[in-house]
Design a protein around this motif. Structure first.
Motif, PDB file in Angstrom:
ATOM      1  N   GLN A 227      16.761  43.806  40.329  1.00  0.00           N
ATOM      2  CA  GLN A 227      18.089  44.415  40.145  1.00  0.00           C
ATOM      3  C   GLN A 227      17.993  45.742  39.390  1.00  0.00           C
ATOM      4  O   GLN A 227      18.826  46.620  39.564  1.00  0.00           O
ATOM      5  CB  GLN A 227      19.026  43.436  39.407  1.00  0.00           C
ATOM      6  CG  GLN A 227      19.430  42.248  40.290  1.00  0.00           C
ATOM      7  CD  GLN A 227      20.436  41.308  39.638  1.00  0.00           C
ATOM      8  OE1 GLN A 227      20.316  40.998  38.464  1.00  0.00           O
ATOM      9  NE2 GLN A 227      21.413  40.841  40.413  1.00  0.00           N
ATOM     10  N   ARG A 259      21.275  34.950  48.079  1.00  0.00           N
ATOM     11  CA  ARG A 259      22.311  35.701  47.381  1.00  0.00           C
ATOM     12  C   ARG A 259      22.275  37.196  47.710  1.00  0.00           C
ATOM     13  O   ARG A 259      22.113  38.034  46.816  1.00  0.00           O
ATOM     14  CB  ARG A 259      22.160  35.497  45.865  1.00  0.00           C
ATOM     15  CG  ARG A 259      22.268  34.051  45.392  1.00  0.00           C
ATOM     16  CD  ARG A 259      23.583  33.389  45.816  1.00  0.00           C
ATOM     17  NE  ARG A 259      24.753  34.212  45.587  1.00  0.00           N
ATOM     18  CZ  ARG A 259      25.344  34.363  44.404  1.00  0.00           C
ATOM     19  NH1 ARG A 259      24.866  33.758  43.337  1.00  0.00           N
ATOM     20  NH2 ARG A 259      26.407  35.115  44.287  1.00  0.00           N
ATOM     21  N   GLN A 262      24.004  39.874  45.584  1.00  0.00           N
ATOM     22  CA  GLN A 262      23.433  40.204  44.281  1.00  0.00           C
ATOM     23  C   GLN A 262      22.238  41.146  44.404  1.00  0.00           C
ATOM     24  O   GLN A 262      21.839  41.777  43.426  1.00  0.00           O
ATOM     25  CB  GLN A 262      22.993  38.924  43.556  1.00  0.00           C
ATOM     26  CG  GLN A 262      24.147  38.051  43.114  1.00  0.00           C
ATOM     27  CD  GLN A 262      24.980  38.737  42.042  1.00  0.00           C
ATOM     28  OE1 GLN A 262      24.470  39.171  41.022  1.00  0.00           O
ATOM     29  NE2 GLN A 262      26.274  38.866  42.295  1.00  0.00           N
ATOM     30  N   PHE A 263      21.659  41.198  45.614  1.00  0.00           N
ATOM     31  CA  PHE A 263      20.480  42.051  45.846  1.00  0.00           C
ATOM     32  C   PHE A 263      20.741  42.854  47.117  1.00  0.00           C
ATOM     33  O   PHE A 263      20.115  42.619  48.145  1.00  0.00           O
ATOM     34  CB  PHE A 263      19.223  41.179  45.987  1.00  0.00           C
ATOM     35  CG  PHE A 263      19.030  40.249  44.834  1.00  0.00           C
ATOM     36  CD1 PHE A 263      18.437  40.704  43.662  1.00  0.00           C
ATOM     37  CD2 PHE A 263      19.451  38.934  44.907  1.00  0.00           C
ATOM     38  CE1 PHE A 263      18.277  39.848  42.578  1.00  0.00           C
ATOM     39  CE2 PHE A 263      19.289  38.077  43.829  1.00  0.00           C
ATOM     40  CZ  PHE A 263      18.701  38.532  42.667  1.00  0.00           C
TER      41      PHE A 263
ATOM     42  N   TYR B 184      23.567  28.107  42.219  1.00  0.00           N
ATOM     43  CA  TYR B 184      23.814  29.244  43.089  1.00  0.00           C
ATOM     44  C   TYR B 184      23.808  30.561  42.313  1.00  0.00           C
ATOM     45  O   TYR B 184      23.547  31.619  42.848  1.00  0.00           O
ATOM     46  CB  TYR B 184      25.197  29.000  43.695  1.00  0.00           C
ATOM     47  CG  TYR B 184      25.719  29.983  44.687  1.00  0.00           C
ATOM     48  CD1 TYR B 184      25.244  29.968  45.996  1.00  0.00           C
ATOM     49  CD2 TYR B 184      26.726  30.881  44.345  1.00  0.00           C
ATOM     50  CE1 TYR B 184      25.761  30.844  46.935  1.00  0.00           C
ATOM     51  CE2 TYR B 184      27.252  31.758  45.291  1.00  0.00           C
ATOM     52  CZ  TYR B 184      26.761  31.729  46.581  1.00  0.00           C
ATOM     53  OH  TYR B 184      27.268  32.581  47.514  1.00  0.00           O
ATOM     54  N   ILE B 186      23.211  33.760  39.659  1.00  0.00           N
ATOM     55  CA  ILE B 186      22.153  34.674  39.218  1.00  0.00           C
ATOM     56  C   ILE B 186      22.539  35.040  37.769  1.00  0.00           C
ATOM     57  O   ILE B 186      23.727  35.222  37.489  1.00  0.00           O
ATOM     58  CB  ILE B 186      22.150  35.928  40.122  1.00  0.00           C
ATOM     59  CG1 ILE B 186      21.928  35.555  41.590  1.00  0.00           C
ATOM     60  CG2 ILE B 186      21.130  36.966  39.664  1.00  0.00           C
ATOM     61  CD1 ILE B 186      20.563  35.028  41.950  1.00  0.00           C
ATOM     62  N   SER B 188      22.767  37.559  35.724  1.00  0.00           N
ATOM     63  CA  SER B 188      23.665  38.657  35.374  1.00  0.00           C
ATOM     64  C   SER B 188      25.107  38.324  35.744  1.00  0.00           C
ATOM     65  O   SER B 188      26.033  38.522  34.947  1.00  0.00           O
ATOM     66  CB  SER B 188      23.219  39.958  36.064  1.00  0.00           C
ATOM     67  OG  SER B 188      22.999  39.731  37.448  1.00  0.00           O
ATOM     68  N   GLU B 189      25.336  37.783  36.934  1.00  0.00           N
ATOM     69  CA  GLU B 189      26.713  37.456  37.327  1.00  0.00           C
ATOM     70  C   GLU B 189      27.229  36.255  36.546  1.00  0.00           C
ATOM     71  O   GLU B 189      28.402  36.184  36.187  1.00  0.00           O
ATOM     72  CB  GLU B 189      26.836  37.202  38.839  1.00  0.00           C
ATOM     73  CG  GLU B 189      26.048  36.017  39.316  1.00  0.00           C
ATOM     74  CD  GLU B 189      26.361  35.559  40.771  1.00  0.00           C
ATOM     75  OE1 GLU B 189      27.392  35.941  41.336  1.00  0.00           O
ATOM     76  OE2 GLU B 189      25.534  34.807  41.309  1.00  0.00           O
ATOM     77  N   LEU B 215      17.646  27.469  42.693  1.00  0.00           N
ATOM     78  CA  LEU B 215      16.905  28.717  42.911  1.00  0.00           C
ATOM     79  C   LEU B 215      15.925  28.985  41.758  1.00  0.00           C
ATOM     80  O   LEU B 215      15.410  30.097  41.637  1.00  0.00           O
ATOM     81  CB  LEU B 215      17.876  29.891  43.076  1.00  0.00           C
ATOM     82  CG  LEU B 215      18.773  29.838  44.315  1.00  0.00           C
ATOM     83  CD1 LEU B 215      19.801  30.968  44.295  1.00  0.00           C
ATOM     84  CD2 LEU B 215      17.950  29.912  45.607  1.00  0.00           C
TER      85      LEU B 215
END
Lengths: 539, 539
Positions: A227, A259, A262-263, B184, B186, B188-189, B215
């Motif tokens: 990220q 995801r 997110q990426f 599900y 990540i 940062s989110e 994940l």
């Protein structure tokens, strides 16, 4: 200098199972086993295979060179080297034959490593880094990938670290790698660090990360780095590696894929349907189990238990599943061998399970499967996979089992006899023990000690059923060293055996390990799995 | 309503090994085993023990109530309940006796769960949430902890989610939990999401998170949440749990402790020296292996292999170690039993290994250790731990092994005889098989089938050596179901056996499992491990 080789819109997957992964205590592989893993990495379509550390031993040199020679299809082969005279030269020699050579030189940059391990100062470390990057660029030419790693980067003074990266990029590095060597970083701070490196050298080089899992954060740190602009990730199958291991390839790849928002536009080229086969192969060859609750490739990763969850899954898989089992190569089918229409049916079934076999290899598995069908009611997917796996670790056998028998009863004692041939010469012996395995292994020891001058010493023993049922095949794993070889540097090898009879599986495994030890002795340091005994880093 | 119970400067550790962890397929525990784990969680000094889901079965109700009654020292005992008439009442009844009761009610809030699982709309879900939080507050009074979870929060519409949390806090919830149910998120989110919840209700309630590991990000998401203001984390020993499991307690706790600058003034009260003992106990009782490269508690987590790393570690442990093995309870000592000065010496040794034994329990282990010393050269730490562990899963044995013998030889076949007593009545039988285990288990089946009306069906079989050496003890693990009980809802139980003879260990394990199945049949649903067969969530 070559520009970043990663196409826009993808993250370069650099697999280091065969280098950092193989450094895990007890995970040592023979050259043939390393080649087998490399072939699976090709099927998986990683971007870079780090094949080893050629300066560690002649065996590892040979393994890297063979992988470099064989790997095609645009997949790069990397070799590791310290910034020290001799190392980079050996690495270059090993990978020069590759379609895409990728030299990976490193030096530690944190004060704690400089002071306590290398005993040099910051200026000297920077000078050596630049020297060996320049050497690599000159030796391999403008198109090769030259990567520089600052070992223990996450504990290195930031200004100094940025200076080092800038200097090596000036000297010809096309990739700069940021290792969290001790598994110390937290995603938010690691992302910030990567952002600073991208800001400084990201226009001229690919920024890479290499994360260890000591705090359970390797995957998260790797993704935070992506990220923040990293475009190469160094990962291993099953998260194998020193101590708590490295970032797990399957977790990083599936997170990128699952995801996408997110990426944005940052996938990989990995054929995720090959993940399960890759995980099984690496687990089998290294003897490192994958725990049931391991993400993506654990036995329970796609299993649901509680009534609440079962109910939701039955109504709609999306309530509890964010990926399908099929997307990682888990097939749900259970076909018994009786229903296979000959070799062709078996071939199709094996392909579904991630193994592409033909010719003699297919014939051999077919014969074994038919023989197995006489011994147990049902030949399952698990049985077929075990038969295929048993082939991948074939060892030249100068010592062979000719016969054995054992009796044992309540209270625990046992008496066993074995006959063993060593180069054609058959020897028999009998022994008692506190159990059947103890009795038979002692009998083997008695037969071999006079010939070999040492006996195998068992350090680990494990048996698992390959499938359900009382008539299931047992897969035995042993680890052994030579009685003449003690202490922390001793060579420890693994051996596998497979049989519906756990005693037979145990004896097979013990002889495989003994043959490996015998082979290593005969060939000196020619086998890759000996590499750990000679790798040292004296300053 | 009680205010947040967490002292400033700490994160509340909510352990859900006995609830979410036990939901892992195959991880089912008996009530006695749950109690054993709860006692270790007390030694570990977690803040909250989520003991189970009382509405699932009478067995789980009983287990939660026993843990609630027994747990003292300021540690709360939590019970889970759906927002559905009957559930919260059972949970309140089970935990009312606790020194610190903690009611945990939940309802799904994501559209996908509302539509496909619950088949209700958003307003109705909010109404039910408020209703059952209010019920809990009224039933347990002002001082109790009332926690509300919005299942699948990470896939829930944010505005709606915030409205739900605000409404339940208004109705009396003192903790609001944000589960990433499908694993599900990540980091940062997820951190951003937690920040929004803290902003909305953080003044009036403790914000909690519950992360799944699909994940590989559960630990990272949990830590990102702490950085964003969460002050309760829901975690499990070994990361046990459904599918890829939950955030691992040991990873979260050691990250908070190892990186204080990243989590200013945010430690936990956990006695980290008890982590290894807790990990071993949970692994043993559930039969779920911990992989060697598992962070903190894996067999290799503190092991170093490569020459480079060995060299660094020898020069200064800080070069590659960020935590000491001692800080997680790993003792390096290997004392042979001969050097123990009687019971007192053994007691001290066991205390070092995380087990506090006295009286009859100490005597029993002492007798076994002395007997073992006759069978093998050296009694190691691993042997002692195995003896202690073998005691923790004692099952009332109405079926007992009286004798057995087996012969087997090259080619694979075997013949075995067993004598078994069932309630005092001894029966013998003989059978052949494709190996010694197959032959003997078949003989057991033949002896038992006429009496029980069913036979145990083996679904998994595993043996591991407890320590190095050919004379090592083998620890056998089997999983079995009844032949009369098939399909996905079938009760599967585990059994352990320990002996220097692997055949004897296997038979012991098989009989322990058989006794468990027999006991479950006799007692109907009185055992906690039967809970999964009756838990359903039909709307």
């Amino acid at each position: 200098m070559s520009g970043p080789a990663v196409p826009a819109g993808s993250v370069r997957i650099f697999d280091t199972t065969l280098r950092d992964g193989e450094q895990a205590p007890g995970a040592g592989l023979t050259a043939a086993e390393k080649l087998e893993v490399a072939r699976q990495l090709v099927r998986l379509k990683v971007d870079v295979i780090e094949a080893g550390f050629p300066a560690a031993s002649p065996g590892d040199f040979e393994a890297v060179q063979r992988i470099a020679r064989e790997t095609k299809g645009g997949i790069a082969v990397a070799a590791l080297a310290r910034c020290r005279d001799g190392d980079p030269q050996r690495a270059v020699e090993a990978i020069r034959v590759a379609e895409r050579p990728h030299l990976h030189v490193f030096i530690a940059t944190s004060d704690i490593h400089l002071k306590h391990k290398l005993r040099i100062d910051r200026d000297e470390a920077l000078r050596q880094a630049v020297e060996w990057v320049r050497y690599g660029r000159n030796a391999l030419g403008a198109d090769a990938e030259i990567e520089f790693s600052a070992e223990d980067a996450s504990r290195t003074d930031l200004d100094y670290l940025l200076d080092v990266y800038e200097a090596v990029v000036g000297a010809g590095a096309s990739t700069v790698n940021i290792p969290d060597t001790v598994g110390y970083a937290i995603p938010s701070e690691f992302g910030a660090l990567v952002g600073r490196v991208v800001e400084r050298v990201g226009r001229d080089a690919t920024v890479s990360v290499h994360c260890h899992n000591d705090l359970g954060l390797a995957t998260a740190n790797t993704l935070a780095a992506v990220q923040a602009g990293a475009r190469q990730v160094e990962v291993t199958i099953n998260g194998l590696g020193e101590r708590a291991g490295n970032a797990s390839l399957e977790e990083v790849v599936m997170a990128l894929r699952t995801r996408p928002t997110q990426f944005p536009e940052l996938g990989s080229h990995v054929q995720t349907e090959q993940l399960t086969a890759a995980s099984r192969l690496v687990s089998y060859l290294t003897g490192f189990a994958v725990q049931p609750n391991k993400a993506i490739v654990g036995g329970n990763a796609f299993a649901h238990e509680s009534g609440i969850h079962q109910d939701g899954v039955i109504k709609n898989p999306l309530t509890y599943e964010i990926m399908t089992p099929q997307s990682v190569g888990l097939t749900g089918s259970h076909l018994s061998i009786g229903k296979l229409s000959g070799r062709r049916g078996l071939q199709g079934k094996l392909r579904e399970l991630g193994h592409d076999l033909d010719g003699e290899a297919l014939d051999a598995v077919y014969r074994q499967a038919i023989a197995l069908a006489d011994l147990k009611k049902e030949v399952t997917d698990g049985d077929l996979l075990a038969l295929v796996e048993a082939r991948t670790s074939d060892v030249p056998a100068s010592i062979r089992l000719e016969g054995w028998s054992v009796t044992s009863s309540h209270g625990g004692s046992a008496t066993g006899t074995v006959s063993i041939s060593v180069g054609g010469d058959v020897r028999s012996s009998e022994s008692t023990g506190n159990g059947p395995v103890n009795a038979l292994f002692s009998a083997v020891d008695m037969a071999l000690q006079p010939i070999l001058g040492w006996r195998p010493v068992l350090t680990e023993y494990e048996i698992k059923s390959v499938s359900a049922g009382e008539d299931a095949q047992g897969q035995a794993l042993v680890r052994c060293r030579r009685s003449s070889d003690e202490g922390p540097g001793a060579l420890v090898v693994s051996g596998h055996g497979l049989s519906t009879n756990i005693i037979e599986a145990s004896l097979e495994a013990y002889l495989v390990a003994t043959n490996k030890l015998h082979g290593a002795e005969i060939n000196g340091v020619s086998a890759a799995f000996v590499s750990k005994t000679v790798a040292e880093d004296l300053p």
